[in-house]
Design a protein around this motif. Structure first.
Motif, PDB file in Angstrom:
ATOM      1  N   ILE A   1       1.981  -1.996   9.277  1.00  0.00           N
ATOM      2  CA  ILE A   1       2.861  -3.098   8.885  1.00  0.00           C
ATOM      3  C   ILE A   1       2.250  -4.450   9.257  1.00  0.00           C
ATOM      4  CG2 ILE A   1       5.128  -4.150   9.266  1.00  0.00           C
ATOM      5  CD1 ILE A   1       5.144  -1.589   7.567  1.00  0.00           C
ATOM      6  N   THR A   2       1.737  -4.562  10.493  1.00  0.00           N
ATOM      7  CA  THR A   2       1.265  -5.876  10.962  1.00  0.00           C
ATOM      8  C   THR A   2      -0.124  -6.219  10.426  1.00  0.00           C
ATOM      9  OG1 THR A   2       0.421  -4.861  13.004  1.00  0.00           O
ATOM     10  CG2 THR A   2       2.665  -5.747  13.044  1.00  0.00           C
ATOM     11  N   LYS A   3      -1.033  -5.253  10.449  1.00  0.00           N
ATOM     12  CA  LYS A   3      -2.404  -5.523  10.023  1.00  0.00           C
ATOM     13  C   LYS A   3      -2.619  -5.242   8.541  1.00  0.00           C
ATOM     14  CE  LYS A   3      -4.239  -4.454  14.626  1.00  0.00           C
ATOM     15  NZ  LYS A   3      -5.138  -3.566  15.411  1.00  0.00           N
ATOM     16  N   GLY A   4      -2.067  -4.127   8.055  1.00  0.00           N
ATOM     17  CA  GLY A   4      -2.276  -3.752   6.664  1.00  0.00           C
ATOM     18  C   GLY A   4      -1.473  -4.576   5.690  1.00  0.00           C
ATOM     19  N   HIS A   5      -0.273  -5.029   6.116  1.00  0.00           N
ATOM     20  CA  HIS A   5       0.603  -5.768   5.201  1.00  0.00           C
ATOM     21  C   HIS A   5       0.895  -7.182   5.665  1.00  0.00           C
ATOM     22  CE1 HIS A   5       1.399  -1.602   3.918  1.00  0.00           C
ATOM     23  NE2 HIS A   5       1.741  -2.114   2.760  1.00  0.00           N
ATOM     24  N   GLY A   6       0.437  -7.548   6.859  1.00  0.00           N
ATOM     25  CA  GLY A   6       0.710  -8.901   7.352  1.00  0.00           C
ATOM     26  C   GLY A   6       2.164  -9.142   7.657  1.00  0.00           C
ATOM     27  N   GLY A   7       2.905  -8.075   7.950  1.00  0.00           N
ATOM     28  CA  GLY A   7       4.332  -8.199   8.227  1.00  0.00           C
ATOM     29  C   GLY A   7       4.628  -8.063   9.710  1.00  0.00           C
ATOM     30  N   SER A   8       5.846  -7.672  10.015  1.00  0.00           N
ATOM     31  CA  SER A   8       6.262  -7.495  11.413  1.00  0.00           C
ATOM     32  C   SER A   8       7.129  -6.246  11.528  1.00  0.00           C
ATOM     33  CB  SER A   8       7.033  -8.716  11.912  1.00  0.00           C
ATOM     34  OG  SER A   8       8.263  -8.851  11.219  1.00  0.00           O
ATOM     35  N   LEU A   9       7.092  -5.664  12.718  1.00  0.00           N
ATOM     36  CA  LEU A   9       7.890  -4.466  13.002  1.00  0.00           C
ATOM     37  C   LEU A   9       8.508  -4.637  14.375  1.00  0.00           C
ATOM     38  CD1 LEU A   9       8.852  -1.574  12.470  1.00  0.00           C
ATOM     39  CD2 LEU A   9       6.652  -0.753  13.353  1.00  0.00           C
ATOM     40  N   GLU A  10       9.822  -4.555  14.444  1.00  0.00           N
ATOM     41  CA  GLU A  10      10.507  -4.677  15.727  1.00  0.00           C
ATOM     42  C   GLU A  10      11.565  -3.585  15.849  1.00  0.00           C
ATOM     43  OE1 GLU A  10      13.426  -7.925  16.123  1.00  0.00           O
ATOM     44  OE2 GLU A  10      12.751  -8.555  14.122  1.00  0.00           O
TER      45      GLU A  10
ATOM     46  N   LEU B   1       0.873  -1.175   0.000  1.00  0.00           N
ATOM     47  CA  LEU B   1       0.000   0.000   0.000  1.00  0.00           C
ATOM     48  C   LEU B   1       0.909   1.224   0.000  1.00  0.00           C
ATOM     49  CD1 LEU B   1      -2.498  -1.194   2.768  1.00  0.00           C
ATOM     50  CD2 LEU B   1      -2.965  -1.081   0.321  1.00  0.00           C
ATOM     51  N   PRO B   2       1.082   1.901  -1.114  1.00  0.00           N
ATOM     52  CA  PRO B   2       2.109   2.948  -1.218  1.00  0.00           C
ATOM     53  C   PRO B   2       1.942   4.073  -0.200  1.00  0.00           C
ATOM     54  CG  PRO B   2       1.215   2.386  -3.379  1.00  0.00           C
ATOM     55  CD  PRO B   2       0.355   1.713  -2.384  1.00  0.00           C
ATOM     56  N   GLN B   3       0.689   4.593  -0.058  1.00  0.00           N
ATOM     57  CA  GLN B   3       0.499   5.725   0.855  1.00  0.00           C
ATOM     58  C   GLN B   3       0.843   5.330   2.291  1.00  0.00           C
ATOM     59  OE1 GLN B   3      -1.783   4.424  -1.209  1.00  0.00           O
ATOM     60  NE2 GLN B   3      -3.076   5.991  -2.161  1.00  0.00           N
ATOM     61  N   ASP B   4       0.352   4.143   2.707  1.00  0.00           N
ATOM     62  CA  ASP B   4       0.582   3.727   4.089  1.00  0.00           C
ATOM     63  C   ASP B   4       2.056   3.435   4.358  1.00  0.00           C
ATOM     64  OD1 ASP B   4      -2.085   3.994   4.496  1.00  0.00           O
ATOM     65  OD2 ASP B   4      -2.569   1.852   4.434  1.00  0.00           O
ATOM     66  N   LEU B   5       2.701   2.717   3.448  1.00  0.00           N
ATOM     67  CA  LEU B   5       4.118   2.410   3.649  1.00  0.00           C
ATOM     68  C   LEU B   5       4.952   3.685   3.622  1.00  0.00           C
ATOM     69  CD1 LEU B   5       6.215   0.235   4.092  1.00  0.00           C
ATOM     70  CD2 LEU B   5       6.435   0.010   1.601  1.00  0.00           C
ATOM     71  N   GLY B   6       4.559   4.647   2.780  1.00  0.00           N
ATOM     72  CA  GLY B   6       5.262   5.931   2.756  1.00  0.00           C
ATOM     73  C   GLY B   6       5.176   6.639   4.092  1.00  0.00           C
ATOM     74  N   ARG B   7       3.993   6.568   4.741  1.00  0.00           N
ATOM     75  CA  ARG B   7       3.846   7.203   6.067  1.00  0.00           C
ATOM     76  C   ARG B   7       4.749   6.523   7.096  1.00  0.00           C
ATOM     77  NH1 ARG B   7      -1.847   7.035   4.509  1.00  0.00           N
ATOM     78  NH2 ARG B   7      -2.475   9.116   3.874  1.00  0.00           N
ATOM     79  N   VAL B   8       4.834   5.202   7.018  1.00  0.00           N
ATOM     80  CA  VAL B   8       5.694   4.471   7.953  1.00  0.00           C
ATOM     81  C   VAL B   8       7.157   4.897   7.788  1.00  0.00           C
ATOM     82  CG1 VAL B   8       6.569   2.189   8.592  1.00  0.00           C
ATOM     83  CG2 VAL B   8       4.133   2.499   8.091  1.00  0.00           C
ATOM     84  N   LEU B   9       7.646   4.909   6.541  1.00  0.00           N
ATOM     85  CA  LEU B   9       9.046   5.286   6.296  1.00  0.00           C
ATOM     86  C   LEU B   9       9.310   6.719   6.720  1.00  0.00           C
ATOM     87  CD1 LEU B   9       9.695   3.663   2.793  1.00  0.00           C
ATOM     88  CD2 LEU B   9      10.462   2.858   5.025  1.00  0.00           C
ATOM     89  N   LEU B  10       8.373   7.618   6.389  1.00  0.00           N
ATOM     90  CA  LEU B  10       8.566   9.022   6.755  1.00  0.00           C
ATOM     91  C   LEU B  10       8.608   9.185   8.264  1.00  0.00           C
ATOM     92  CD1 LEU B  10       8.812  11.955   5.775  1.00  0.00           C
ATOM     93  CD2 LEU B  10       6.328  12.124   5.941  1.00  0.00           C
TER      94      LEU B  10
ATOM     95  N   ILE C   1      11.618  -3.686   9.483  1.00  0.00           N
ATOM     96  CA  ILE C   1      10.319  -3.988   8.880  1.00  0.00           C
ATOM     97  C   ILE C   1      10.473  -5.219   8.011  1.00  0.00           C
ATOM     98  CG2 ILE C   1       8.482  -3.140   7.382  1.00  0.00           C
ATOM     99  CD1 ILE C   1       9.427  -0.283   8.070  1.00  0.00           C
ATOM    100  N   ARG C   2       9.592  -6.188   8.198  1.00  0.00           N
ATOM    101  CA  ARG C   2       9.579  -7.384   7.358  1.00  0.00           C
ATOM    102  C   ARG C   2       8.228  -7.478   6.676  1.00  0.00           C
ATOM    103  NH1 ARG C   2      12.842  -9.007  11.703  1.00  0.00           N
ATOM    104  NH2 ARG C   2      14.831  -9.948  11.068  1.00  0.00           N
ATOM    105  N   LEU C   3       8.256  -7.474   5.333  1.00  0.00           N
ATOM    106  CA  LEU C   3       7.030  -7.544   4.547  1.00  0.00           C
ATOM    107  C   LEU C   3       7.010  -8.837   3.751  1.00  0.00           C
ATOM    108  CD1 LEU C   3       6.960  -3.898   3.130  1.00  0.00           C
ATOM    109  CD2 LEU C   3       5.722  -4.769   5.113  1.00  0.00           C
ATOM    110  N   PRO C   4       5.894  -9.555   3.767  1.00  0.00           N
ATOM    111  CA  PRO C   4       5.837 -10.783   2.963  1.00  0.00           C
ATOM    112  C   PRO C   4       5.746 -10.463   1.474  1.00  0.00           C
ATOM    113  CG  PRO C   4       3.706 -10.328   3.959  1.00  0.00           C
ATOM    114  CD  PRO C   4       4.655  -9.297   4.506  1.00  0.00           C
TER     115      PRO C   4
END
Length: 450
Positions: free
Chosen positions: A424-433, A335-344, A446-449
């Protein structure tokens, strides 16, 4: 031993006063009892001074008999009448002893021990009966108070029973009203939550805007510069075309330069257009549809935007930016907009951490922020690392909780990392630590499947 008679009389009067509570219940009688107490002291003093006189020695025991008689004359003194009878043995033995002593002193002296023993046991008998009666009175009083409490409790219970149905009905109505109010409050809370999330997105947009202002200025400068040069070349071409003898090579050269300038204008115009579209994409609500994007390009762009966003607030700030982007990564479905917010958000926090450490440790410290992408068979890894202030374990445990922030008041909402974690966890099914060491570094992984 008339002194003992007055002592008994004194204590008996005090006992009577307490037993019937004359001070509060019978004020007039209480004044007589207090007067009797003073009279007792006065008679004892007179007998002490004139104890050799036979008649005066009889005053003590006779005074006791008088007190017993008066006790039975007053209806208010009925509770102590039985106790007063305990005085009679001592009074009679004392009177009898004084009479025997008056008639035959030698006989009295011969049996003096018997008389004194009789008085002693009579005296002990008085106080034993008083203590026993007092104990019984206390027990009766306790029982009476217990019964009064039970009766009072019964009255209260009955009154409460009468009111219970009314209270139940009122409480039921209140609970129904509270339920309706709670439903409204829940609806309002959800609306407020959405507003807070939107506010956090707008806050990240504000961080982005400062970086975009710097990024968009470069292509605009190129567009302006190449436009001015192209205008000059067109003027030269016009002049050359008006000459009787035209220099074909010069005309071709001028046209070639104009074409190159237009290509550069087009290139930088597209760059500015890309930045504006990225800003618009970041600001609008996510469509919920995943797209294939160039993650390396996004990571590099947001790194610059976050850096220039902080520099817009602090012109003196400088930091080293390190990128380690995996060339084999390819397109990533996100999801480009959401992942962009995370990185920013993470990059902005990283630059904030190194800036804060630079203020605390100005000498010998080089602020550095890394962004790393790695391709794995079943996942994509993004690492955002800084050599800033780091976090203690107590902060690390709360870092993804909503509204928790370590920034000063007014500089953070406490929602950035919480929203990032959900994205990351709910929107992309990944993990964040997060891995961190206080005073040394912080790294978000960030780990994205795929």
């Amino acid at each position: 031993m008339s002194t003992t008679s007055f002592l008994i009389a004194f204590f008996f009067i005090n006992y009577v006063r307490k037993a019937i509570q004359s001070e509060s219940k019978y004020p007039e009688l209480d004044r007589l009892i207090v007067s009797a107490r003073y009279l007792t002291v006065g008679l004892w003093g007179m007998q002490f001074l004139f104890h050799e006189i036979f008649i005066l020695r009889l005053i003590g025991p006779c005074y006791l008999l008088l007190l017993v008689w008066l006790t039975h004359k007053k209806e208010e003194l009925q509770p102590v009448q039985s106790t007063s009878l305990s005085i009679l043995p001592y009074a009679f033995i004392s009177i009898f002893g004084e009479l025997v002593k008056f008639v035959s002193k030698d006989f009295y002296n011969q049996f003096d021990g018997f008389f004194e023993a009789g008085k002693f046991f009579a005296f002990v008998w008085v106080f034993i009966l008083w203590l026993n009666n007092r104990k019984q009175e206390k027990a009766l009083e306790a029982e009476r108070l217990k019964l009064e409490k039970q009766e009072e409790l019964g009255r209260v219970t009955e009154a409460q029973r009468d009111q219970l149905e009314v209270l139940v009905a009122e409480r039921t109505a209140e609970l129904r009203l509270q339920k309706e109010e709670l439903e409204k409050a829940l609806s309002h809370l959800k609306s407020t939550q959405n507003q807070l999330i939107h506010a956090e997105k707008m806050a990240s947009l504000g961080e982005l805007t400062a970086g975009i202002a710097h990024e968009i200025q470069n292509p605009l400068n190129f567009v302006n510069n190449f436009s001015e040069v192209s205008i000059e070349l067109v003027d030269e071409l016009r002049e050359e075309s008006q000459k009787p003898e035209q220099d074909t090579e010069l005309i071709i050269e001028l046209l070639t330069d104009i074409e190159q300038n237009l290509q550069k204008i087009q290139h930088h115009g597209k760059r500015a257009d890309s930045i504006v579209k990225g800003m618009l994409q970041h600001s609008r609500t996510s469509s919920g549809q995943k797209e294939d994007i160039d993650l390396n390009a996004m990571a590099e762009e947001y790194l610059r935007l976050a850096y220039h966003g902080l520099r817009a607030k602090d012109k003196t700030f400088n930091a080293k930016m390190v990128t380690e982007l995996d060339p084999t990564l390819g397109k990533v479905h996100v999801l480009p907009q959401d992942l962009g917010r995370v990185l920013l958000n993470m990059l902005t926090n990283a630059f904030y951490a190194v800036s804060d450490k630079k203020r605390q440790q100005p000498q010998g410290y080089e602020p550095t922020v890394w962004i790393v992408t790695q391709s794995r068979p079943n996942q994509v890894i993004i690492r955002v690392r800084d050599n800033g202030t780091g976090m203690p374990d107590s902060v690390k445990q709360k870092i993804f909780q909503p509204f928790f922030t370590t920034k000063p008041t007014g500089q953070g909402t406490g929602l950035g990392l919480s929203l990032s974690y959900d994205i990351i966890t709910k929107g992309h099914g990944g993990s964040l630590e997060v891995i961190t060491q206080e005073g040394a570094f912080t790294e978000f992984i960030i780990r994205l499947p795929r």
